[in-house]
Motif scaffolding. Sequence first.
Motif, PDB file in Angstrom:
ATOM      1  N   GLU A 166       0.817  -1.209   0.000  1.00 53.75           N
ATOM      2  CA  GLU A 166       0.000   0.000   0.000  1.00 53.75           C
ATOM      3  C   GLU A 166       0.850   1.258   0.000  1.00 53.75           C
ATOM      4  O   GLU A 166       0.481   2.276  -0.583  1.00 53.75           O
ATOM      5  N   GLN A 167       1.993   1.193   0.671  1.00 51.12           N
ATOM      6  CA  GLN A 167       2.879   2.361   0.738  1.00 51.12           C
ATOM      7  C   GLN A 167       4.328   1.901   0.574  1.00 51.12           C
ATOM      8  O   GLN A 167       5.050   1.743   1.562  1.00 51.12           O
ATOM      9  N   PRO A 168       4.762   1.661  -0.663  1.00 51.38           N
ATOM     10  CA  PRO A 168       6.139   1.199  -0.900  1.00 51.38           C
ATOM     11  C   PRO A 168       7.171   2.151  -0.303  1.00 51.38           C
ATOM     12  O   PRO A 168       7.054   3.364  -0.424  1.00 51.38           O
ATOM     13  N   GLY A 169       8.156   1.585   0.343  1.00 51.97           N
ATOM     14  CA  GLY A 169       9.242   2.389   0.909  1.00 51.97           C
ATOM     15  C   GLY A 169       8.937   3.010   2.248  1.00 51.97           C
ATOM     16  O   GLY A 169       9.754   3.774   2.776  1.00 51.97           O
ATOM     17  N   ARG A 170       7.796   2.678   2.863  1.00 51.49           N
ATOM     18  CA  ARG A 170       7.400   3.310   4.119  1.00 51.49           C
ATOM     19  C   ARG A 170       8.363   2.983   5.263  1.00 51.49           C
ATOM     20  O   ARG A 170       8.470   3.732   6.230  1.00 51.49           O
ATOM     21  N   TYR A 171       9.068   1.864   5.159  1.00 55.57           N
ATOM     22  CA  TYR A 171       9.976   1.455   6.232  1.00 55.57           C
ATOM     23  C   TYR A 171      11.440   1.737   5.907  1.00 55.57           C
ATOM     24  O   TYR A 171      12.319   1.368   6.676  1.00 55.57           O
ATOM     25  N   ASN A 172      11.705   2.363   4.762  1.00 61.26           N
ATOM     26  CA  ASN A 172      13.087   2.699   4.411  1.00 61.26           C
ATOM     27  C   ASN A 172      13.577   3.833   5.292  1.00 61.26           C
ATOM     28  O   ASN A 172      12.900   4.844   5.475  1.00 61.26           O
ATOM     29  N   SER A 173      14.763   3.696   5.826  1.00 61.72           N
ATOM     30  CA  SER A 173      15.334   4.734   6.679  1.00 61.72           C
ATOM     31  C   SER A 173      16.156   5.745   5.887  1.00 61.72           C
ATOM     32  O   SER A 173      16.487   6.812   6.400  1.00 61.72           O
ATOM     33  N   CYS A 174      16.485   5.403   4.634  1.00 58.45           N
ATOM     34  CA  CYS A 174      17.267   6.307   3.793  1.00 58.45           C
ATOM     35  C   CYS A 174      17.050   5.948   2.330  1.00 58.45           C
ATOM     36  O   CYS A 174      16.535   4.863   2.012  1.00 58.45           O
ATOM     37  N   SER A 175      17.433   6.834   1.432  1.00 55.83           N
ATOM     38  CA  SER A 175      17.284   6.598  -0.011  1.00 55.83           C
ATOM     39  C   SER A 175      18.288   5.555  -0.483  1.00 55.83           C
ATOM     40  O   SER A 175      19.480   5.656  -0.193  1.00 55.83           O
ATOM     41  N   GLY A 176      17.793   4.566  -1.209  1.00 53.97           N
ATOM     42  CA  GLY A 176      18.660   3.498  -1.686  1.00 53.97           C
ATOM     43  C   GLY A 176      18.535   2.231  -0.877  1.00 53.97           C
ATOM     44  O   GLY A 176      19.221   1.242  -1.152  1.00 53.97           O
ATOM     45  N   GLU A 177      17.636   2.243   0.128  1.00 52.93           N
ATOM     46  CA  GLU A 177      17.421   1.052   0.942  1.00 52.93           C
ATOM     47  C   GLU A 177      16.231   0.283   0.400  1.00 52.93           C
ATOM     48  O   GLU A 177      15.283   0.862  -0.133  1.00 52.93           O
TER      49      GLU A 177
END
Length: 329
Positions: free
Chosen positions: A168-179
Amino acid sequence: MKTLEDDKLCFPQLLNSSCRKTMRPHFESMLTYISLSSISVLTVTLNLLVIISISHFKQLQIPTNLLLLSLAVSDFFVGLLMSFQIVLTDGCWFLGDLMCILYYVLDYIITSASIGTMVLISVDRYIAICDPLHYPSKVTQKTVQICVCLCWICSAFCHILMLKDNLEQPGRYNSCSGECVVVINYIVGISDLFLSFIGPVTVIIVLYMRVFVVAVNQARAMRSQIAAVTLRYSGRVTANKSEMKAARTLGVVIVVFLICVCPYFGVALTGQDTFLNASSAAFVICLFYFNSCLNPVIYAFFYPWFRKSIKLIVTLKILQPGSCDTNIL
């Protein structure tokens, strides 16, 4: 001018939000790239040969081989997915958040379907060896097709539902760009661990042990009566030898399977959450994937028909009219 600090970032233009690359010696990086690439190509090639063989030659389209076909299809896609793991070896994901979550969804579905198909194969071998008289009526082509379809559908449904928040929300748990990470609820993760690993492994071990015991008992009976064997019972002796060979093969299968998948699921079991960082878990993930490379070797190279079909495929004889009716057994 590019600085040394920029070389450590996945996205140098995003100084405040970019992830840092996983720094490792050049030799180690090259070895990792070469190893992963080789495993990926080998996995795709071997499983493609299995897929072409069973799909093309009508004589091979029996219930057991349909299970091998399903396994080869899942392992083929595992080999393709390994190319994404190669991208992640330095800890950076450059394909966007949507592709990240789609990668994980496909990875979960395909690997789960692969394990599920191995369970179906173990059930097939159990019935064939422990209840051979009822095998033709219990294991039909239609039954196998239904079981394979259910295996893939259930795998897709369960893992799409499990990763719903991430989708539903891709990247919501990424702590930084490129993760590229996914986070799963602890209870859901433990449930998936039991359904995708502990349950299937338990079923496989129980069935394989039963198959092994039956095969050993039959081999002992054969040896004790070998002096009295006549032409009338020669077919039964051959069957016993074949069953013993199957038992040894299944023993290799289960040992290799456990060696490849236990580290991966062991990491998942010991965490507070089912939290996978692709760069830090590269080794256990690749070992898990490597099982897909070994499956066609274990399941297919032990069969003479596979060696014969490879020759026909490599020499392009399968392109000749009527080649699908070739006597391959």
